[in-house]
Write a protein that holds these residues in place. Structure first.
Motif, mmCIF file in Angstrom:
data_model
loop_
_atom_site.group_PDB
_atom_site.id
_atom_site.type_symbol
_atom_site.label_atom_id
_atom_site.label_comp_id
_atom_site.label_asym_id
_atom_site.label_seq_id
_atom_site.Cartn_x
_atom_site.Cartn_y
_atom_site.Cartn_z
ATOM 1 N N ASP A 1 -0.294 46.305 -18.522
ATOM 2 C CA ASP A 1 -1.113 46.994 -17.628
ATOM 3 C C ASP A 1 -0.857 48.631 -17.569
ATOM 4 O OD1 ASP A 1 -2.451 44.495 -16.889
ATOM 5 O OD2 ASP A 1 -1.132 44.274 -15.052
ATOM 6 N N ALA A 2 0.385 48.880 -17.522
ATOM 7 C CA ALA A 2 0.908 50.168 -17.492
ATOM 8 C C ALA A 2 0.316 50.903 -18.868
ATOM 9 C CB ALA A 2 2.332 50.366 -16.987
ATOM 10 N N TYR A 3 0.618 50.160 -20.167
ATOM 11 C CA TYR A 3 0.199 50.628 -21.083
ATOM 12 C C TYR A 3 -1.394 51.256 -21.268
ATOM 13 C CZ TYR A 3 -0.418 50.549 -26.335
ATOM 14 O OH TYR A 3 -0.701 50.478 -27.681
ATOM 15 N N ILE A 4 -1.939 50.015 -20.826
ATOM 16 C CA ILE A 4 -3.442 50.338 -20.903
ATOM 17 C C ILE A 4 -4.060 51.495 -19.976
ATOM 18 C CG2 ILE A 4 -5.823 49.214 -20.584
ATOM 19 C CD1 ILE A 4 -4.594 46.531 -21.507
ATOM 20 N N ASP A 5 -3.519 51.400 -18.855
ATOM 21 C CA ASP A 5 -3.932 52.510 -17.672
ATOM 22 C C ASP A 5 -3.272 53.669 -18.265
ATOM 23 O OD1 ASP A 5 -4.508 53.033 -14.985
ATOM 24 O OD2 ASP A 5 -2.482 53.666 -14.938
ATOM 25 N N TYR A 6 -2.207 53.975 -18.769
ATOM 26 C CA TYR A 6 -1.616 55.436 -19.230
ATOM 27 C C TYR A 6 -2.676 55.803 -20.510
ATOM 28 C CZ TYR A 6 1.438 58.985 -21.126
ATOM 29 O OH TYR A 6 2.005 59.925 -21.586
ATOM 30 N N GLY A 7 -3.045 54.840 -21.351
ATOM 31 C CA GLY A 7 -3.838 55.214 -22.530
ATOM 32 C C GLY A 7 -5.278 55.633 -22.268
ATOM 33 N N THR A 8 -5.442 54.792 -21.030
ATOM 34 C CA THR A 8 -7.005 55.190 -20.638
ATOM 35 C C THR A 8 -7.206 56.380 -19.819
ATOM 36 O OG1 THR A 8 -7.475 52.645 -20.412
ATOM 37 C CG2 THR A 8 -8.757 54.249 -19.196
ATOM 38 N N LYS A 9 -6.206 56.642 -19.056
ATOM 39 C CA LYS A 9 -6.077 57.926 -18.434
ATOM 40 C C LYS A 9 -6.202 59.395 -19.510
ATOM 41 C CE LYS A 9 -3.999 56.587 -14.127
ATOM 42 N NZ LYS A 9 -2.941 56.670 -13.262
ATOM 43 N N TRP A 10 -5.417 59.243 -20.382
ATOM 44 C CA TRP A 10 -5.434 60.331 -21.488
ATOM 45 C C TRP A 10 -6.499 60.410 -22.394
ATOM 46 C CZ3 TRP A 10 -2.831 64.551 -21.629
ATOM 47 C CH2 TRP A 10 -1.419 64.660 -20.959
ATOM 48 N N THR A 11 -6.996 59.269 -22.600
ATOM 49 C CA THR A 11 -8.327 59.149 -23.559
ATOM 50 C C THR A 11 -9.425 59.690 -22.709
ATOM 51 O OG1 THR A 11 -8.717 56.831 -22.983
ATOM 52 C CG2 THR A 11 -7.812 57.574 -25.018
ATOM 53 N N VAL A 12 -9.501 59.361 -21.420
ATOM 54 C CA VAL A 12 -10.440 59.951 -20.509
ATOM 55 C C VAL A 12 -10.436 61.321 -20.196
ATOM 56 C CG1 VAL A 12 -11.351 59.984 -17.980
ATOM 57 C CG2 VAL A 12 -11.020 57.912 -19.291
ATOM 58 N N TYR A 13 -9.080 61.932 -20.376
ATOM 59 C CA TYR A 13 -8.816 63.123 -20.107
ATOM 60 C C TYR A 13 -9.318 63.948 -21.134
ATOM 61 C CZ TYR A 13 -6.017 67.554 -19.607
ATOM 62 O OH TYR A 13 -5.494 68.838 -19.531
ATOM 63 N N LEU A 14 -9.433 63.236 -22.510
ATOM 64 C CA LEU A 14 -10.018 64.155 -23.749
ATOM 65 C C LEU A 14 -11.430 63.808 -24.018
ATOM 66 C CD1 LEU A 14 -6.969 62.953 -26.210
ATOM 67 C CD2 LEU A 14 -7.348 65.258 -25.321
ATOM 68 N N GLY A 15 -12.017 63.392 -23.178
ATOM 69 C CA GLY A 15 -13.355 63.104 -23.056
ATOM 70 C C GLY A 15 -14.133 61.743 -23.184
ATOM 71 N N ALA A 16 -13.226 60.680 -23.044
ATOM 72 C CA ALA A 16 -13.826 59.358 -23.351
ATOM 73 C C ALA A 16 -14.536 58.728 -22.036
ATOM 74 C CB ALA A 16 -12.674 58.311 -23.803
ATOM 75 N N GLU A 17 -15.258 57.874 -22.092
ATOM 76 C CA GLU A 17 -16.019 57.245 -20.998
ATOM 77 C C GLU A 17 -15.009 56.238 -20.653
ATOM 78 O OE1 GLU A 17 -17.627 54.711 -18.426
ATOM 79 O OE2 GLU A 17 -17.522 53.940 -20.466
ATOM 80 N N GLU A 18 -14.708 55.933 -19.386
ATOM 81 C CA GLU A 18 -13.606 55.176 -19.099
ATOM 82 C C GLU A 18 -13.694 53.663 -19.297
ATOM 83 O OE1 GLU A 18 -10.871 54.018 -14.884
ATOM 84 O OE2 GLU A 18 -12.769 55.479 -14.765
ATOM 85 N N THR A 19 -14.707 52.957 -19.036
ATOM 86 C CA THR A 19 -14.990 51.737 -19.318
ATOM 87 C C THR A 19 -14.878 51.327 -20.869
ATOM 88 O OG1 THR A 19 -16.618 51.489 -17.768
ATOM 89 C CG2 THR A 19 -16.595 49.716 -19.503
ATOM 90 N N ILE A 20 -15.276 52.211 -21.835
ATOM 91 C CA ILE A 20 -15.072 52.167 -23.316
ATOM 92 C C ILE A 20 -13.748 52.476 -23.630
ATOM 93 C CG2 ILE A 20 -15.666 52.850 -25.613
ATOM 94 C CD1 ILE A 20 -18.280 53.736 -24.276
ATOM 95 N N ALA A 21 -13.105 53.222 -23.006
ATOM 96 C CA ALA A 21 -11.575 53.760 -23.214
ATOM 97 C C ALA A 21 -10.780 52.664 -23.114
ATOM 98 C CB ALA A 21 -11.312 55.065 -22.635
#
Length: 483
Positions: A197-217
């Motif tokens: 869960d921490a792995y996915i949450d951390y990666g999602t936050k950074w990819t969103v920060y880089l412009g990704a849409e949260e659900t897709i990320a």
């Protein structure tokens, strides 16, 4: 007396009413002050006397204190304002950490790197993704040559495990994000669920920060985790038999010295100041940097039994690594070679399994997490073998140096007890809850408290020294012994 001389003297009353000539007082005072003496006026009428100075300072002190208090209050207000401003900045940065505020400026260097490697599919922040022009091998080479990371495969030159007199090119799987295979698969703790869960949450936050849409990320980060989990399983199975994953060989002979590589005499894996020690299976050698040969591990003024329990145990620990679950696979020349009989291997696994079960039963207080007896097995074998080897060495020394032993004043311990106290004191530690969790997951050494309890509860010598009753926690009827 000439007129010139008279200008430099004054007359003051002396004894019997006779006036005496003295040098000009003002000049005398200036000279005395310049020479570092405290000036005392010669009569009360002269300015600068001690009494007038004291009275004058007392008259001025209320105003002086008021001025200083005002300065202190101003300084205090300024400090409070500065701290408040810094706190606001920190809170603002924390709250906007992943919001994308000023993101175009913040993320541009990362986007430039992504574009250099050919874009990505998480978002359109970088250049548009084009499957027709993207080339896997080309991207692989670009990433590897950048020095940022070894994608999928890592390559380097090192000693041949099966013949350490030659060098080879090692090609192996690159590192996993979580650091080890066990973090993806384990049955002895509350993980890997929270780690995933921490792995996915951390990666999602950074990819969103880089412009990704949260659900897709989030969906793609979960897919990446599952892919790494499969790689971890493959890697774990390969490491269970190193011979299956033996690397391609490219001989490069090196000079040898008595059958050992010349590097073993000149190359160390640690710097001299490091407080540590290690065993090298490739060179079949142990090393002790100067940093560990000091308190609390060793001191020439310590009682000899105490030193045997501290640095003696560390030496025994490193020696035993040559026969733990990993070191046993290397022969006396440091080559990867199955030199044990099948009966010996089966016996070793049976005794080691007892130790895995023993340490896995320990629960760290305050965080309610079990020790991972499987991942700490090598160090636990070394701890148990180290304390046993050091005690045997101490007893052998004691038998030949009985005249040198003496009771220490104020210490109600005999020599055997002092030996075990020395060992136990080594691991006096404090863990924050967060660090305790991290160490259980990532450290190949057991939590410090149970390094002591685990090894000593398997020691008959400890039970005798401290008169532990039979079938008690520190003297169980069934003890786990590998060596």
């Amino acid at each position: 007396m000439s007129e010139t001389t008279k200008e430099n003297v004054n007359l003051i009353p002396g004894k019997n009413g006779v006036e005496k000539e003295i040098p000009n007082l003002e000049k005398a005072r200036n000279r005395m002050v310049a020479e570092g003496y405290k000036y005392h006026a010669l009569d009360g009428s002269l300015s600068g006397s001690d009494s007038e100075s004291c009275n004058d300072s007392m008259k001025k002190s209320p105003g002086e204190w008021k001025r200083r208090n005002q300065q202190f209050i101003c300084f205090l207000v300024f400090s409070v304002c500065l701290i408040a401003i810094l706190a606001i900045v920190v809170i603002w940065q924390y709250q906007n950490r992943y919001t994308g505020v000023n993101s175009e400026m913040d993320i541009q260097p990362v986007i430039d790197v992504i574009n250099r490697f050919g874009s990505w599919t998480f978002s359109n922040t970088s250049q548009p993704w084009n499957n027709n022009t993207w080339d896997f091998m080309d991207t692989l080479v670009k990433i590897a040559s950048s020095g940022l990371h070894d994608p999928f495969l890592a390559m380097g030159v090192g000693n041949d495990d099966r013949n350490n007199t030659v060098n080879i090119i090692n090609i192996q799987q690159s590192g996993l994000t979580l650091g080890s295979c066990e973090m993806y698969y384990t049955n002895n703790s509350k993980y890997p669920g929270p780690l995933k869960d921490a792995y996915i949450d951390y990666g999602t936050k950074w990819t969103v920060y880089l412009g990704a849409e949260e659900t897709i990320a989030k969906a793609k980060m979960e897919a990446i985790y599952n892919f790494e989990q499969q790689l971890a399983l493959i890697q774990s199975e390969a490491w269970s038999d190193p011979g299956q994953s033996y690397p391609a060989e490219r001989p490069d002979p090196v000079e040898s010295c008595d059958g050992y590589p010349a590097e073993c005499l000149t190359w160390w894996a640690m710097i001299p100041t490091e407080v540590n020690a290690y065993y090298s299976p490739t060179y079949n050698s142990i090393a002790f940097p100067a940093g560990i040969l000091q308190k609390p591990f060793f001191d020439p003024d310590f009682p000899v039994p105490f030193n045997f329990g501290t640095v003696g145990m560390i030496i025994g620990h490193e020696l035993t690594h040559g026969f733990d679950n990993s070191g046993r696979k290397f022969d006396l020349h440091g080559n990867l070679h199955n030199w044990w009989t099948n009966a010996s291997i089966d016996g070793f696994k049976r005794h080691a399994g007892c130790m895995v079960k023993q340490y896995s039963s320990y629960v760290v207080e305050g965080i309610d997490i079990h020790i991972r007896g499987d991942t700490t097995l090598g160090e636990n074998i070394a701890d148990n073998g180290g304390i046993k080897t050091a005690y045997q060495a101490y007893r052998q020394w004691r038998n030949s140096h009985s005249s040198e032993l003496q009771n220490l004043p104020g210490l109600d311990l005999d020599d055997d007890q002092l030996f075990f106290v020395g060992f136990s004191q080594l691991w006096c530690s404090y863990y924050t809850p967060a660090y305790a969790k991290q160490s259980i997951i990532t450290d190949e050494h057991t939590y410090a408290r149970y390094r002591v309890i685990g090894a000593l509860s398997n020691s008959d010598a400890f039970a005798r020294a401290f008169h532990c009753p039979a079938n008690t926690p520190m003297n169980p009827d069934h003890k786990c012994v590998v060596w």
